[in-house]
Structure formats: structure tokens, C-alpha cells
Design an enzyme around this catalytic site. Structure first.
Site, PDB file in Angstrom:
ATOM      1  N   GLY A 116       0.831  -1.205   0.000  1.00  0.00           N
ATOM      2  CA  GLY A 116       0.000   0.000   0.000  1.00  0.00           C
ATOM      3  C   GLY A 116       0.858   1.245   0.000  1.00  0.00           C
ATOM      4  O   GLY A 116       2.079   1.167   0.105  1.00  0.00           O
ATOM      5  N   PRO A 117       0.214   2.404  -0.114  1.00  0.00           N
ATOM      6  CA  PRO A 117       0.947   3.669  -0.159  1.00  0.00           C
ATOM      7  C   PRO A 117       1.706   3.932   1.147  1.00  0.00           C
ATOM      8  O   PRO A 117       1.412   3.283   2.156  1.00  0.00           O
ATOM      9  CB  PRO A 117      -0.149   4.714  -0.332  1.00  0.00           C
ATOM     10  N   PRO A 118       2.669   4.853   1.149  1.00  0.00           N
ATOM     11  CA  PRO A 118       3.414   5.156   2.377  1.00  0.00           C
ATOM     12  C   PRO A 118       2.499   5.747   3.453  1.00  0.00           C
ATOM     13  O   PRO A 118       1.530   6.424   3.119  1.00  0.00           O
ATOM     14  CB  PRO A 118       4.425   6.220   1.935  1.00  0.00           C
ATOM     15  N   VAL A 120       0.405   4.344   5.618  1.00  0.00           N
ATOM     16  CA  VAL A 120      -0.897   3.774   5.941  1.00  0.00           C
ATOM     17  C   VAL A 120      -0.814   2.776   7.090  1.00  0.00           C
ATOM     18  O   VAL A 120      -1.783   2.106   7.406  1.00  0.00           O
ATOM     19  CB  VAL A 120      -1.558   3.091   4.722  1.00  0.00           C
ATOM     20  N   LYS A 122       1.690   0.179   7.600  1.00  0.00           N
ATOM     21  CA  LYS A 122       2.211  -1.169   7.342  1.00  0.00           C
ATOM     22  C   LYS A 122       3.260  -1.556   8.374  1.00  0.00           C
ATOM     23  O   LYS A 122       3.190  -2.619   8.996  1.00  0.00           O
ATOM     24  CB  LYS A 122       2.803  -1.245   5.925  1.00  0.00           C
ATOM     25  N   SER A 484      -6.139   3.371 -18.350  1.00  0.00           N
ATOM     26  CA  SER A 484      -7.352   3.838 -17.695  1.00  0.00           C
ATOM     27  C   SER A 484      -7.664   5.307 -17.964  1.00  0.00           C
ATOM     28  O   SER A 484      -8.701   5.804 -17.554  1.00  0.00           O
ATOM     29  CB  SER A 484      -7.283   3.591 -16.194  1.00  0.00           C
ATOM     30  N   LYS A 527      -8.704   5.288  -6.365  1.00  0.00           N
ATOM     31  CA  LYS A 527      -9.081   6.373  -7.267  1.00  0.00           C
ATOM     32  C   LYS A 527     -10.289   7.128  -6.716  1.00  0.00           C
ATOM     33  O   LYS A 527     -10.330   8.359  -6.746  1.00  0.00           O
ATOM     34  CB  LYS A 527      -9.410   5.809  -8.648  1.00  0.00           C
TER      35      LYS A 527
HETATM   36  P1  ADP Z   1       3.991   2.652   6.388  1.00  0.00           P
HETATM   37  O1  ADP Z   1       4.853   1.597   6.959  1.00  0.00           O
HETATM   38  O2  ADP Z   1       2.739   2.119   5.746  1.00  0.00           O
HETATM   39  O3  ADP Z   1       4.692   3.616   5.494  1.00  0.00           O
HETATM   40  P2  ADP Z   1       3.839   3.572   9.099  1.00  0.00           P
HETATM   41  O4  ADP Z   1       3.516   2.283   9.749  1.00  0.00           O
HETATM   42  O5  ADP Z   1       5.215   4.090   9.220  1.00  0.00           O
HETATM   43  O6  ADP Z   1       3.410   3.544   7.579  1.00  0.00           O
HETATM   44  O7  ADP Z   1       2.783   4.647   9.630  1.00  0.00           O
HETATM   45  C1  ADP Z   1       3.062   6.010   9.775  1.00  0.00           C
HETATM   46  C2  ADP Z   1       2.465   6.536  11.045  1.00  0.00           C
HETATM   47  O8  ADP Z   1       1.049   6.563  10.966  1.00  0.00           O
HETATM   48  C3  ADP Z   1       2.783   5.675  12.250  1.00  0.00           C
HETATM   49  O9  ADP Z   1       3.043   6.526  13.321  1.00  0.00           O
HETATM   50  C4  ADP Z   1       1.516   4.878  12.473  1.00  0.00           C
HETATM   51  O10 ADP Z   1       1.374   4.519  13.800  1.00  0.00           O
HETATM   52  C5  ADP Z   1       0.458   5.852  12.034  1.00  0.00           C
HETATM   53  N1  ADP Z   1      -0.725   5.151  11.520  1.00  0.00           N
HETATM   54  C6  ADP Z   1      -0.937   4.752  10.248  1.00  0.00           C
HETATM   55  N2  ADP Z   1      -2.126   4.145  10.129  1.00  0.00           N
HETATM   56  C7  ADP Z   1      -2.698   4.154  11.346  1.00  0.00           C
HETATM   57  C8  ADP Z   1      -3.934   3.664  11.861  1.00  0.00           C
HETATM   58  N3  ADP Z   1      -4.838   3.041  11.086  1.00  0.00           N
HETATM   59  N4  ADP Z   1      -4.186   3.842  13.167  1.00  0.00           N
HETATM   60  C9  ADP Z   1      -3.290   4.468  13.940  1.00  0.00           C
HETATM   61  N5  ADP Z   1      -2.110   4.951  13.538  1.00  0.00           N
HETATM   62  C10 ADP Z   1      -1.802   4.804  12.247  1.00  0.00           C
END
Ligand code: ADP
EC number: 3.4.21.53
Length: 593
Positions: A116-118, A120, A122, A484, A527
Site C-alpha cells: 500500500g501507499p506510504p 498507511v 504497514k 485507464s 481512485k
Molecule cells: P507505512 O509503513 O505504511 O509507510 P507507518 O507504519 O510508518 O506507515 O505509519 C506512519 C504513522 O502513521 C505511524 O506513526 C503509524 O502509527 C500511524 N498510523 C498509520 N495508520 C494508522 C492507523 N490506522 N491507526 C493508527 N495509527 C496509524
């Protein structure tokens, strides 16, 4: 001599550690041999340090040390829910995975890969998995790794050779059953130094990884107890052999409402704590959060949003610290004795207390309110204003929806025409498929020019007669490709040749055929979220994508109206106010018959 004695003591210690270590027999043999060599070696030899470092790593590695798994699915559910708002699908899948592990009691099986996007969450979910299991967590960043020795280590032939990231990670965590998060597996590079993906395959393969051999160690280390989780922005660039080993779980971007909840439940409390602030000192209303989301960030995840809160907390921390400083000063002037000193303090305090009287008058527990003005002070003028309606004030512009590894995006397509010889110019970093869509769109419009009464500048139905067309896809340095954009290009050109404006609240996506059919496309959820973020109201999607609408959160679905189209007629009718009606002048109808 003292130095030498000390060194000898160290060697004796090392030898004892090797003797008492629980490393496997093969490794033990190598160590015994190496320490014998070491003892005979003059200390000035470069190899002396090399061998000694090697032995120190060998005794330090967690050959047999592990944490005890505690797995309680109910507790895991609670923990995942407490740490993460929304992302139900991902949390459900992770719980299933953990449940199966509990029942089957082994690790063989696919590796989870969150795509997924940065921003979110993960990484954050990976961390929670480690926490629920009571395991150590270690992140291995793979972005840009293009040398297999990054994974598998360098041979111990020269000073400065090192083990790879896997062995290094094990040394760092100090146990042999951590959770390793392989971050950004889609950004692995490739070079002459061997393919890191192949090395990674060996690491992940349950048939092979119980005797993984790092080149530096040169003896096998058992990785079978390590729990690997991978993350990626897109599956498109994950090496196929690796992809085959993984179970992909898509993590889509968030809606505005979800972001607000995440901000107030998680991001703001975390930032306050990191900056030593209390909720009594700062107050961020939800409307402010919405302002930050819509006017200061443009992203699928919450990473920049989080950074903006960081900036706000820093600014407030300065205020609070200044306030405390002033209080301290005043207190001090009360107790100060000796004339000179008192005068000095009063002089100092005067100008401040004049300009900042209201601040001083505030009781210390009064929170600093972050309203829109404060926001502007701290973050500067808004970076993104709603630009949509401004840009649609001329014929020849339409809004498409694009999918990128960073989430969905709205995309303006612009067209203009000028005198020329029927040339088509395309600009804006386009891939081949997109160029083909543009040609398809023009051919379809040319063959339907009469039907829709489309003309070139001199009123002829031959659209390219004495006319050049320029199509541009502005904004963003990312290469745009994929079929698309077809419907958007058609709409944009239909607007150009009819002189009519496209509705400013409509976005669309769909592949087209030469015959004017609309074919399904991917990434509908991302989208649609992008269209919603941009404040659009109507979204045109291919008929056969209708089933994808189920994934869209209810509140977003409520705000938008969807038009499902199976042919270009329907697209154009939905994109123009009052429809793009077929010209019904009798003459034309007759000529068609
Ligand atoms: P990714 O690895 O997808 O790039 P991160 O895990 O580093 O993203 O998330 C970035 C920040 O956003 C973290 O501090 C994370 O705890 C917070 N965060 C993202 N999604 C959620 C969520 N659904 N609930 C609570 N905190 C979230």
C-alpha cells in the site's frame, strides 16, 4: 606490556566464551580452529583484528537464545484494535494468520506482504504483530539494496568485511526468533554484484533457511524461527520469484474521516508525548485537523499529517517553555535581594511584560488553541487550495483518476488545437499504453464527429484537417501509464471540439476500445478516495467495475454519485451538463440512415 597482558586476558575470556557457547557443533569447530590460529598470530597483523572480530561476533550471536511466544488471539485482537484505527481487512487477515500459526505450531507457509501507499500503517502493524507475540522487532530496509552481499555478507578476506543485514539484525536483537520486517521489497535493485532477490529467496525459503550461510560467518545459521513480514508500495516491481512466496494483503489509503479519527486517537497523543506537552497545554479542534488534511497535505496515508502535528507541537513547546521561563523570572524577582540585582531584573522584565501582558495573565493551565490563524503562523500559507473548478473554466480540460504506488490521484488532462497538418503532440511523461489511448480516443472522435457535431476550427467534421492537437497531462514527475485514462482523453477532446465545458465536479476512469466500449480498470478504491479528497461529486467508472464499489466506505459513497458506463455515449452524457446529446437534426439523421 600491559596492553599485551590485557589482550591476552581478552583472548582467554574469548576462549572461555567459545567453550561455554551453545553454538552448533560445526560453528564450534570453526571457532576452536580460529582461536588456535589467533593465539599464534602476532598482534600487529591485520588478520589478527579480523579474526578476533569474527570470533567476537560468533560468541555473541543468538544461536540458541529465543523469547517464548505468548499468543493469545483475543489479546492480539485487542492490541491491534487499540493501536490501529480502521484497516479492518488487514487486521482480520493478520489475526487469521496468527490463529493458524497457533494451531499449526510452525512457521511454514506464505510470508505476509503488506502492499500500500506510504504512511498507511504497514510498519506499525508489523510492530504490533511482534508485540502480540512477545517477540523482538527489527526492520530491515531493502530500498536501494542492489548487492547480494548486503543480504548475505562479504567474505572474510579483507579488513572491513561484514556480515549481511540478516545476521547483523540477529546480533542486534540478540534472539533467534524475532519478527523481521523486510521493508520495501519492491525497491530491491540489481547490479553486477549478484541479485539480492535471489539471496532473499534463500532467506525466506522454509526448505532452505534452517541452514542459511552468510558469507562472512561461513557457517550455517538457523533462520527457521524468524518470522518475516514484508512491505511494498506496489507488487509490480517485486521480483516474481519473491512474489510467489508471499501472500499479498492490500492496504488502501484512508478517507478524510478516517484520517481525522486516526489523528485524534493516535497521532496527536503520540506527538504531544514526544514533545513533553500535555493535553491541557494545547487544543487542536477537529476542524483544524480537517484543514491540515485538505490544505496542507495531499497523500493517501498519514505520514505528512503526522509531521505537521510535529511542527505544531514544536511551536507550542516554544510558547510553553517561554511561559515557564517568564514565570520563573518573576518568582525570582520577588525573592531577589540586593538593590543592584533587583533593578537589573526589573529592567529586564519590563519590556517583556508590556508586549506580552495577555500571555502572562493567562493561568498556566489555559490551553493554546490551534485555530486557522495559528495554523497559518506555524505552517505557512496553505499549500493546496481547491483548484479544481478554476482549471475547468475552459473547454478542453477533464479530470481523470490515476493509480500510483503512492495511492490514487486526480489528474487533469488538457488539450488544445492549433493550425497544422494533423499532428498529435503528447507531453507529461507518458508511457506507451497511454499514447495508444490518445490515438484511440482521436480515432473514435473522428469517426463519430458527425454524430456529435464535433468540428475543427473551420467548421469541418474532419477534425484533424489543418489542425494539430496537443494533449498534456500536467503535475507530478511520475511516469503515467496504463489504459485507464482513455475515457478522460475522449471527454477532454470532446470538450475541445464541441467548445463545451466539462462539468467541474466530475472525475472518471476507464479503458476504451476503438468501437467506443468502456472496459474495466484497476485501483477503483484508491481512485475514488482521491476524487473524494479533491472534493469532486460525481465519478464515472466502467460498468464492470461496479462490484468494486462495495469496498468504498459508506460515508464516501454517500458524498459521491457514481455513474457506471459501458460505452462512451454514457461517459459523455454524464460528463457534460445536460448530457452530450446526439445531434438530432433531421438532415444528419437521414444521412446516417
Ligand atoms: P507505512 O509503513 O505504511 O509507510 P507507518 O507504519 O510508518 O506507515 O505509519 C506512519 C504513522 O502513521 C505511524 O506513526 C503509524 O502509527 C500511524 N498510523 C498509520 N495508520 C494508522 C492507523 N490506522 N491507526 C493508527 N495509527 C496509524
Amino acid at each position: 606490556d600491559d596492553d599485551e597482558d590485557e589482550d591476552n586476558d581478552d583472548i582467554v575470556m574469548l576462549e572461555r566464551k567459545i567453550r561455554t557457547s551453545s553454538m552448533p557443533e560445526q560453528a564450534h569447530k570453526v571457532c576452536v580452529k580460529e582461536i588456535k590460529r589467533l593465539k599464534k598470530m602476532p598482534q600487529s597483523m591485520p588478520e589478527y583484528a579480523l579474526t578476533r572480530n569474527y570470533l567476537e561476533l560468533m560468541v555473541e550471536l543468538p544461536w540458541n537464545k529465543s523469547t517464548t511466544d505468548r499468543l493469545d488471539i483475543r489479546a492480539a485482537r485487542i492490541l491491534l484494535d487499540n493501536d490501529h484505527y480502521a484497516m479492518e481487512k488487514l487486521k482480520k487477515r493478520v489475526l487469521e494468520y496468527l490463529a493458524v500459526r497457533q494451531l499449526k505450531n510452525n512457521l511454514k507457509g506464505p510470508i505476509l506482504c503488506f502492499v500500500g501507499p506510504p504512511g498507511v500503517g504497514k510498519t506499525s502493524v508489523g510492530r504490533s504483530v511482534a508485540k502480540t507475540l512477545g517477540r523482538e522487532f527489527h526492520r530491515i530496509a531493502l530500498g536501494g539494496v542492489c548487492d547480494q552481499s548486503d543480504i548475505r555478507g562479504h567474505r572474510r578476506t579483507y579488513v572491513g568485511s561484514m556480515p549481511g543485514r540478516i545476521i547483523n539484525g540477529l546480533k542486534t536483537v540478540g534472539v533467534n526468533n524475532p519478527v523481521f520486517l523486510l521493508d520495501e521489497v519492491d525497491k530491491l535493485g540489481k547490479s553486477l554484484q549478484g541479485d539480492p532477490a535471489a539471496a532473499l529467496l534463500e532467506v525466506l525459503d522454509p526448505e532452505q533457511n534452517h541452514n542459511f550461510t552468510d558469507h562472512y560467518l561461513n557457517v550455517a545459521f538457523d533462520l527457521s524461527q524468524v518470522l518475516f513480514i514484508a512491505t511494498a508500495n506496489t507488487t509490480a516491481t517485486i521480483p516474481p520469484a519473491l512474489l510467489d512466496r508471499m501472500e499479498i494483503i492490500q492496504v488502501p489509503g484512508y478517507t478524510q474521516e478516517e484520517k481525522i479519527e486516526i489523528a485524534h486517537r493516535h497521532l496527536i497523543p503520540k506527538q504531544l508525548e514526544q514533545h513533553g506537552l500535555t493535553p491541557q497545554q494545547i487544543q487542536i479542534p477537529q476542524v483544524t485537523t480537517l484543514d491540515i488534511i485538505t490544505r496542507y497535505t495531499r497523500e493517501a496515508g498519514v505520514r505528512s499529517l503526522d509531521r505537521k502535528f510535529g511542527a505544531i507541537c514544536r511551536a507550542v513547546a516554544v510558547k510553553v517553555a517561554e511561559g515557564q521561563h517568564k514565570e520563573a523570572k518573576l518568582d525570582h524577582s520577588d525573592v531577589a535581594e540586593g538593590e543592584g540585582c533587583r533593578e537589573h531584573i526589573l529592567e529586564d522584565a519590563k519590556p517583556e511584560s508590556i508586549s506580552d501582558t495577555p500571555d502572562l495573565a493567562l493561568p498556566p493551565e489555559m490551553p493554546i488553541l490551534i485555530d486557522f490563524h495559528a495554523l497559518k503562523d506555524i505552517l505557512g500559507p496553505p499549500m493546496y487550495e481547491m483548484e479544481v473548478s478554476e482549471r475547468l473554466s475552459q473547454p478542453g480540460v477533464a479530470i481523470g483518476l490515476a493509480w500510483t504506488p503512492l495511492g490514487g490521484e486526480i489528474m487533469f488532462v488538457e488539450a488544445s488545437r492549433m493550425d497544422g497538418e494533423g499532428q498529435l503532440t503528447l507531453t507529461g511523461q507518458l508511457g506507451d499504453v497511454m499514447k495508444e489511448s490518445a490515438h484511440l480516443a482521436i480515432s473514435w472522435l473522428r469517426s463519430n464527429a458527425k454524430k456529435y457535431h464535433l468540428t475543427n476550427a473551420s467548421g469541418s467534421f474532419d477534425l484533424l484537417d489543418n489542425t494539430d492537437i496537443h494533449l498534456h497531462f500536467p503535475a507530478g514527475a511520475v511516469t503515467k501509464d496504463g489504459p485507464s485514462a482513455g475515457v478522460t482523453i475522449v471527454t477532454c477532446l470532446a470538450s475541445l471540439f464541441s467548445g463545451r465545458l466539462v462539468r467541474s465536479d466530475v472525475a472518471m476512469t476507464g479503458e476504451i476500445t476503438l468501437r467506443g466500449l468502456v472496459l474495466p480498470v484497476g485501483g477503483i478504491k484508491d481512485k475514488v478516495l482521491a476524487a473524494h479528497r479533491a472534493g469532486l461529486k460525481r465519478v464515472i467508472i466502467p460498468q464492470r467495475n461496479e462490484k468494486d464499489l462495495e469496498e468504498i466506505p459508506g460515508n464516501v459513497r454517500q458524498d459521491l454519485s457514481f455513474v457506471t458506463a459501458s460505452c462512451l455515449d454514457e461517459v459523455l452524457n454524464a460528463a457534460f451538463d445536460g448530457g452530450f446529446t446526439v445531434n438530432t437534426r433531421p438532415g444528419l439523421l437521414n444521412s446516417k440512415l
